[in-house]
Design a protein around this motif. Structure first.
Motif, mmCIF file in Angstrom:
data_model
loop_
_atom_site.group_PDB
_atom_site.id
_atom_site.type_symbol
_atom_site.label_atom_id
_atom_site.label_comp_id
_atom_site.label_asym_id
_atom_site.label_seq_id
_atom_site.Cartn_x
_atom_site.Cartn_y
_atom_site.Cartn_z
ATOM 1 N N VAL A 22 -28.967 21.738 -22.772
ATOM 2 C CA VAL A 22 -27.570 22.177 -22.763
ATOM 3 C C VAL A 22 -27.350 23.214 -23.854
ATOM 4 N N ASN A 23 -27.924 22.956 -25.004
ATOM 5 C CA ASN A 23 -27.794 23.892 -26.117
ATOM 6 C C ASN A 23 -28.533 25.198 -25.832
ATOM 7 N N ASP A 26 -26.868 27.214 -22.743
ATOM 8 C CA ASP A 26 -25.478 27.610 -23.035
ATOM 9 C C ASP A 26 -24.517 27.177 -21.929
ATOM 10 N N HIS A 27 -24.758 27.590 -20.690
ATOM 11 C CA HIS A 27 -23.935 27.147 -19.565
ATOM 12 C C HIS A 27 -24.859 26.380 -18.621
ATOM 13 N N VAL A 57 -21.273 17.377 -26.230
ATOM 14 C CA VAL A 57 -21.257 18.253 -25.063
ATOM 15 C C VAL A 57 -19.841 18.290 -24.511
ATOM 16 N N ARG A 59 -17.465 19.729 -20.984
ATOM 17 C CA ARG A 59 -17.466 20.281 -19.622
ATOM 18 C C ARG A 59 -16.623 21.546 -19.626
ATOM 19 N N GLU A 60 -17.168 22.618 -19.065
ATOM 20 C CA GLU A 60 -16.439 23.882 -19.041
ATOM 21 C C GLU A 60 -15.348 23.843 -17.981
ATOM 22 N N THR A 65 -20.428 23.189 -15.078
ATOM 23 C CA THR A 65 -21.431 23.458 -16.112
ATOM 24 C C THR A 65 -20.971 22.867 -17.441
ATOM 25 N N TYR A 66 -21.917 22.774 -18.365
ATOM 26 C CA TYR A 66 -21.668 22.107 -19.637
ATOM 27 C C TYR A 66 -22.163 22.976 -20.786
ATOM 28 N N THR A 67 -21.563 22.785 -21.931
ATOM 29 C CA THR A 67 -21.945 23.544 -23.117
ATOM 30 C C THR A 67 -21.967 22.618 -24.329
ATOM 31 N N ALA A 68 -22.759 22.984 -25.324
ATOM 32 C CA ALA A 68 -22.833 22.191 -26.554
ATOM 33 C C ALA A 68 -21.612 22.449 -27.420
ATOM 34 N N THR A 69 -21.155 21.445 -28.125
ATOM 35 C CA THR A 69 -19.999 21.584 -29.016
ATOM 36 C C THR A 69 -20.442 21.831 -30.455
#
Length: 269
Positions: A22-23, A26-27, A57, A59-60, A65-69
């Motif tokens: 995920v990191n 990015d997406h 993580v 959710r966009e 898709t997912y992204t790291a926080t």
């Protein structure tokens, strides 16, 4: 070689691999994570939802898709501290090398050994080649003994207990509780450490001596420094007489710089 006491937890390993991707991506989508890891999509989704719940993580909006926080940055705090310490130590070590003519290392505790974070060795000379990232045993090297002898009692005992459980032959000395206690008390009392002679004879074919000192900051040991010199050039006693005080001054300078950095950070400067 270090052998784990328990089998790894597969779910944890999978979750860490999902977080890494995920990191990295990015997406990241569930399908892409599944494609790169082979982990079933349903499992990937559970891992992602768990990481969302933990805050690592997100959710966009409007996308699958997912992204790291930003919370992931907390996972690197220890490495950032080590990098700052190394940045402070490296130039001071280089000055020290020019002053005394002998190589030295800056070591940081890393779980069960001291990792060489910085060195002023000139590779290809004196058979003293040891690059940053190399590991030195806690109870045989000057770096390890200097750090361990000046640890608070509870931390020292935690480290020794881990070493007693180790299958690494370089940690075998930890099983001699009385001998280890005596060694560390003597090291702390005199204010410096010496490398185990048999260890040096094995690693460096009897060519060198090594002495070490702790690096203290904010009243506690945070690292250690050593200096290594050829036996044919001077005896251990002569090395201690001529090199110990300059080495201690280097450790004091590094510790002072780290204290000043910590003070600046606390003031927001």
């Amino acid at each position: 070689m270090f052998m784990p006491a328990f089998d790894p937890v597969t779910a944890v390993l999978r979750a860490l691999e999902v977080l890494r991707l995920v990191n990295q991506l990015d997406h990241a989508s569930v399908a892409e994570i599944h494609r790169q890891t082979g982990i079933p999509k349903a499992t990937v989704l559970r891992m992602v939802e768990t990481l969302i719940n933990a805050g690592y993580v997100a959710r966009e909006d409007g996308a699958a898709t997912y992204t790291a926080t930003g919370k992931c940055l907390l996972l690197s705090n220890g490495l950032q501290v080590h990098a700052r310490m190394t940045a402070k130590a490296a130039p001071i070590l280089n000055v020290f090398r020019r002053k005394v003519g002998w190589p030295s290392d800056f070591g940081i505790f890393d779980g069960d050994a001291m990792v060489i974070a910085a060195t002023n060795r000139e590779f290809g000379t004196l058979s003293l080649n040891r690059k940053p990232g190399a590991r030195a045993p806690m109870l045989l090297s000057a770096l390890g003994r200097a750090y361990l002898a000046f640890c608070p009692a509870d931390e020292q005992e935690r480290i020794l207990q881990a070493l007693r459980l180790s299958k690494n032959p370089l940690d075998e000395l930890a099983k001699d509780r009385a001998g280890t206690t005596k060694l560390l008390k003597q090291t702390r009392a005199r204010g410096y450490s010496v490398s185990d002679r048999e260890y040096l004879d094995t690693i460096y074919e009897g060519a060198i001596w090594g002495i070490g000192v702790p690096v203290m900051a904010a009243g506690q040991v945070v690292a250690s420094l050593n200096v290594m010199f050829l036996r044919k050039a001077m005896s251990m006693d002569s090395g201690i007489k001529t090199l110990l005080r300059p080495l201690q001054q280097v450790a004091e300078q590094v510790g002072t710089d780290l204290d000043e950095e910590a003070l600046g950070l606390s003031r927001g400067t």
